[in-house]
Write an enzyme that holds these catalytic residues in place. Structure first.
Site, PDB file in Angstrom:
ATOM      1  CB  CYS A   1      -1.071   0.078   1.280  1.00  0.00           C
ATOM      2  SG  CYS A   1      -1.755  -1.482   1.541  1.00  0.00           S
TER       3      CYS A   1
ATOM      4  NE  ARG B   1       5.334   1.306  -1.131  1.00  0.00           N
ATOM      5  CZ  ARG B   1       6.669   1.265  -0.506  1.00  0.00           C
ATOM      6  NH1 ARG B   1       7.454   1.889  -0.937  1.00  0.00           N
ATOM      7  NH2 ARG B   1       6.706   0.762   0.630  1.00  0.00           N
TER       8      ARG B   1
ATOM      9  CD1 TRP C   1      -0.386  -5.647  -3.657  1.00  0.00           C
ATOM     10  CD2 TRP C   1      -0.196  -6.830  -1.598  1.00  0.00           C
ATOM     11  NE1 TRP C   1       0.211  -6.895  -3.579  1.00  0.00           N
ATOM     12  CE2 TRP C   1       0.122  -7.520  -2.574  1.00  0.00           C
ATOM     13  CE3 TRP C   1      -0.319  -7.114  -0.149  1.00  0.00           C
ATOM     14  CZ2 TRP C   1       0.858  -8.575  -2.136  1.00  0.00           C
ATOM     15  CZ3 TRP C   1       0.120  -8.222   0.208  1.00  0.00           C
ATOM     16  CH2 TRP C   1       0.609  -9.258  -0.766  1.00  0.00           C
TER      17      TRP C   1
ATOM     18  CG  ASN D   1       0.241   2.080   3.703  1.00  0.00           C
ATOM     19  OD1 ASN D   1      -0.618   2.043   3.143  1.00  0.00           O
ATOM     20  ND2 ASN D   1       1.718   2.618   3.369  1.00  0.00           N
ATOM     21  N   GLY D   2      -0.567  -0.899   6.684  1.00  0.00           N
ATOM     22  CA  GLY D   2      -0.335  -2.023   8.043  1.00  0.00           C
ATOM     23  C   GLY D   2      -1.519  -2.842   8.437  1.00  0.00           C
TER      24      GLY D   2
ATOM     25  CD  GLU E   1      18.389 -12.611  -7.280  1.00  0.00           C
ATOM     26  OE1 GLU E   1      17.643 -13.387  -6.374  1.00  0.00           O
ATOM     27  OE2 GLU E   1      17.825 -11.714  -7.815  1.00  0.00           O
TER      28      GLU E   1
ATOM     29  CE  LYS F   1      14.909 -10.971  -9.428  1.00  0.00           C
ATOM     30  NZ  LYS F   1      15.583 -10.485  -8.242  1.00  0.00           N
TER      31      LYS F   1
ATOM     32  CD  GLU G   1      11.208 -11.534  -8.528  1.00  0.00           C
ATOM     33  OE1 GLU G   1      10.565 -10.884  -7.735  1.00  0.00           O
ATOM     34  OE2 GLU G   1      12.285 -11.298  -8.659  1.00  0.00           O
TER      35      GLU G   1
ATOM     36  CG  HIS H   1      21.943 -35.923  -2.829  1.00  0.00           C
ATOM     37  ND1 HIS H   1      22.283 -37.102  -2.278  1.00  0.00           N
ATOM     38  CD2 HIS H   1      22.888 -35.343  -2.845  1.00  0.00           C
ATOM     39  CE1 HIS H   1      23.399 -37.022  -2.195  1.00  0.00           C
ATOM     40  NE2 HIS H   1      24.120 -36.096  -2.639  1.00  0.00           N
TER      41      HIS H   1
ATOM     42  CE  LYS I   1      11.742  -2.636  -5.454  1.00  0.00           C
ATOM     43  NZ  LYS I   1      12.574  -3.768  -6.160  1.00  0.00           N
TER      44      LYS I   1
HETATM   45  C1  F6R Z   1      12.712 -10.284  -5.714  1.00  0.00           C
HETATM   46  C2  F6R Z   1      12.476  -9.394  -4.472  1.00  0.00           C
HETATM   47  C3  F6R Z   1      12.065  -9.877  -3.538  1.00  0.00           C
HETATM   48  C4  F6R Z   1      12.748  -8.788  -2.270  1.00  0.00           C
HETATM   49  C5  F6R Z   1      12.320  -9.254  -0.806  1.00  0.00           C
HETATM   50  C6  F6R Z   1      12.918  -8.573   0.354  1.00  0.00           C
HETATM   51  O1  F6R Z   1      13.188  -9.806  -6.886  1.00  0.00           O
HETATM   52  O2  F6R Z   1      12.339  -8.081  -5.096  1.00  0.00           O
HETATM   53  O3  F6R Z   1      12.405 -11.239  -3.279  1.00  0.00           O
HETATM   54  O4  F6R Z   1      14.124  -9.140  -2.340  1.00  0.00           O
HETATM   55  O5  F6R Z   1      10.944  -9.205  -0.722  1.00  0.00           O
HETATM   56  O6  F6R Z   1      12.697  -6.825   0.172  1.00  0.00           O
HETATM   57  P1  F6R Z   1      13.604  -6.003   0.822  1.00  0.00           P
HETATM   58  O7  F6R Z   1      14.906  -6.228   0.129  1.00  0.00           O
HETATM   59  O8  F6R Z   1      13.081  -4.766   0.618  1.00  0.00           O
HETATM   60  O9  F6R Z   1      13.896  -6.577   2.035  1.00  0.00           O
END
Ligand code: F6R
Length: 613
Positions: free
Chosen positions: A2, A28, A76, A102-103, A488, A492, A495, A511, A608
């Site tokens: 949010c 976000r 959100w 927010n929250g 990673e 990537k 997602e 395994h 985000k």
């Molecule tokens: C992946 C991604 C998420 C963040 C995770 C942690 O591309 O963006 O996996 O890495 O939500 O977010 P931060 O770094 O803001 O704590």
């Protein structure tokens, strides 16, 4: 997640500012959006499920164009589906008070029941709506809005950043914080609030971040903050020098691609002023740790989520290898619900782009309770993590808008590398000469980073993506310091393209995961010319023997020779290959997602900054 914006102008129309602020916060992630403004003494709310364009249609042809005070929100969904009714702002029964939030209010069911027993009819399923009713109840007792907010918040359990608008003869705009961030700035023309400093940058660069428990009253050129005890307090303003263009797409088709191309600059910015080559020293500045404190660290506990967790996993190799410090990494969401056994000689390192991820924050707070000192490795200057930790290292990546984290990851790797060298020197593990060597390697990396997203490499990876886009699934494998890069690469890809992908330590393949190998399953192997290169080669052979296509990414020529396809990456020092190897994987995900027509910067279901559990 949010987003909140709010504005109190001396005279001009506030709606364009609210809508522009909501656009800045779009990255976000959200599923509904709304504004509440004052038209004369009346609170008028317009809100819609869907994107800002839907809200703009609802705002119509300027009937609210003379409003100069208002709040806005992008939601959100957590409590209740993303519908018009559940969108914020929410109002009290009389429509005097509008709230955006927010929250999460944890005792909302109890408060809801209490309100219903008093005959209040609630019009949404959200936890937020009860805040509006509670504030209205307090106002009915004749107190001022900031006091009413204070008293209402005292009845709530949970976490919030909120903005409250009240109509009537004395219009007021108030915001409050306990948990998620809220920041404010004021000019002669007006006062502005937002949940993210980026939305304030068009109005001012001196930004005040509220502390937990604060309630602020805004008016043109004036911000009055009271702390949890109701005392007027001065909160220091922090200057945010982020380039206003930095949050713009600047001609790129997607933020993600733009941010991938900023990574050489991030390496430069994160090292700038911190590397003293002549002395083989790292100078981190700020509230850093002294040599004595660094020598006392018995163990490091990294805490992070998602991509940041992968950076922490690389960090473990760096701290063990360069500073001789035993290190563990845990998912912040797991750590906080275990009963972790940590000695006070443990340094807890939280790694986070946003500095607001709820699980990482809670895990760091738990480590603090257990007596550990804490370090935040973070991108956001005024974030909760930076404010709460004993010390912080800013990664200087600039605003990261694409939901898929790319440049922040590189910044995290550089920051942990610098910290490991700093600790290695303080603990006598690295000599001046050895440290200088490591720092020179970092210096060399920057042009390589740039080359890896240059035209040739992009075209090569784009071709690979086209050839493999129809694969049934993807397995990413790596060993040692490149094992986290396999994780990673898989994260990537899933997602942003929604393709099934798994990351594995290469040695674990036999395994279990090897059973998945078949011609439709593409295996991406991280193969640097390092101590584990020959082992990785064996894994490539094992996949090929079972008919699985192999893409090799790295600097090991022999691995490349046995793979079906390869992306050659320059050879660098042993802890720095992750910085390079990850770039072709970022591009690979990008091009696959583009081939599939996915919404790259706003992947489905993702936000985000994950400020709720
Ligand atoms: C992946 C991604 C998420 C963040 C995770 C942690 O591309 O963006 O996996 O890495 O939500 O977010 P931060 O770094 O803001 O704590």
């Amino acid at each position: 997640m949010c987003g909140i914006v709010g504005v109190y102008l001396r005279q001009d129309a506030c709606l364009p500012i609210l809508v522009a602020g909501l656009r800045v916060l779009e990255y976000r992630g959200y599923d509904s959006v709304g504004v509440g403004v004052l038209q004369g003494p009346e609170v008028v709310v317009r809100k819609r499920a869907g994107r800002i364009e839907e809200l703009e249609k609802a705002l119509g042809q300027g009937d609210l164009s003379d409003a100069s005070i208002g709040i806005g929100h992008s939601r959100w969904a957590t409590h209740g589906a993303p519908t018009d009714d559940n969108a914020h702002p929410h109002t009290d029964v009389a429509g005097r008070v509008a709230v955006v939030h927010n929250g999460i209010i944890e005792n909302y069911l109890e408060m809801r029941r209490e309100l219903e027993e008093k005959g209040v009819v609630l019009s949404s399923e959200t936890d937020t709506e009860i805040i509006a009713h509670l504030i209205a109840e307090e106002l009915d007792c004749g107190v001022a809005l900031d006091q009413a907010v204070h008293r209402a918040l005292g009845r709530l359990q949970g976490y919030y950043a909120l903005a409250v608008l009240i109509g009537g003869d004395r219009p007021q705009l108030v915001c409050a914080r306990k948990g998620p961030p809220i920041c404010v700035t004021a000019t002669e023309q007006g006062a502005f609030l937002a949940s993210d400093a980026l939305a304030l940058l068009p109005h001012g660069r001196e930004i005040v971040f509220l502390e937990d428990g604060d309630v602020a009253v805004l008016a043109p050129a004036s911000i009055t903050v009271r702390d949890a005890d109701g005392r007027v307090v001065e909160r220091p303003a922090r200057r945010i020098d982020w380039d206003a263009q930095a949050s713009d797409k600047g001609g790129w088709p997607h933020y993600m691609l733009k941010e991938i191309h900023e990574q050489a600059d991030v390496v430069g910015r994160c090292s700038k002023g911190r590397v003293n080559l002549a002395r083989g020293a790292v100078e981190l500045g700020g509230r850093g740790f002294t040599d004595h404190e660094l020598r006392k660290i018995a163990r490091v506990q990294f805490l992070a989520c998602g991509t940041a967790l992968h950076a922490a996993l690389v960090g473990r190799y760096m701290l063990e290898g360069l500073a001789g410090i035993a290190s563990d990494v845990d998912f912040a969401s797991e750590f906080r619900y275990r009963q972790p056994v940590l000695s006070p000689q443990t340094l807890a390192i939280g790694v986070s782009q946003s500095g607001e991820t709820a699980d990482t924050l809670a895990a760091l707070r738990l480590a603090k309770e257990l007596g550990c000192s804490q370090l935040a490795i973070c991108n956001s200057i005024g974030s909760s993590m930076v404010r709460e930790a004993d010390s912080s290292i800013l990664i200087e990546a600039g605003p990261e808008i694409g939901v898929a984290s790319t440049k922040a990851f590189i910044g995290m790797l550089v920051a942990v590398y610098l910290f490991a060298i700093r600790a290695g020197r303080a603990r006598g593990v690295l000599s001046e000469k050895a440290a200088r060597g490591r720092l020179e390697e970092l210096h060399k990396v920057r042009p390589y980073v740039e080359r890896l997203y240059g035209e040739d490499m992009s075209a090569r990876v784009e071709g690979l993506a086209r050839r493999h886009v129809k694969a049934k699934g993807f397995l990413f494998i790596g060993r040692g310091v490149n094992y986290p890069i396999a994780l990673e690469g898989a994260l990537k890809l899933k997602e942003i393209s929604y393709k099934h992908a798994e990351g594995y330590p290469a040695g674990e393949m036999k395994h279990g995961p090897i059973a998945m190998i078949e011609p439709e399953m593409t295996t991406v192997v991280l193969a640097s010319n390092d101590a584990v290169a020959s082992k990785v080669r064996q894994n490539i052979e094992q996949v090929r023997a079972r008919g699985g296509p192999v893409i090799c990414v790295g600097s090991d020529a022999e691995s490349m020779a046995v793979a079906d396809e390869a992306v050659e990456v320059p050879e660098v020092g042993p802890w720095l290959s992750p910085l390079l190897n990850v770039i072709p994987l970022q591009l690979f995900s990008y091009f696959i997602a583009r081939e599939l027509g996915c919404d790259i910067d706003k992947p489905r279901n993702l936000a985000k900054s994950v400020t709720v559990e």
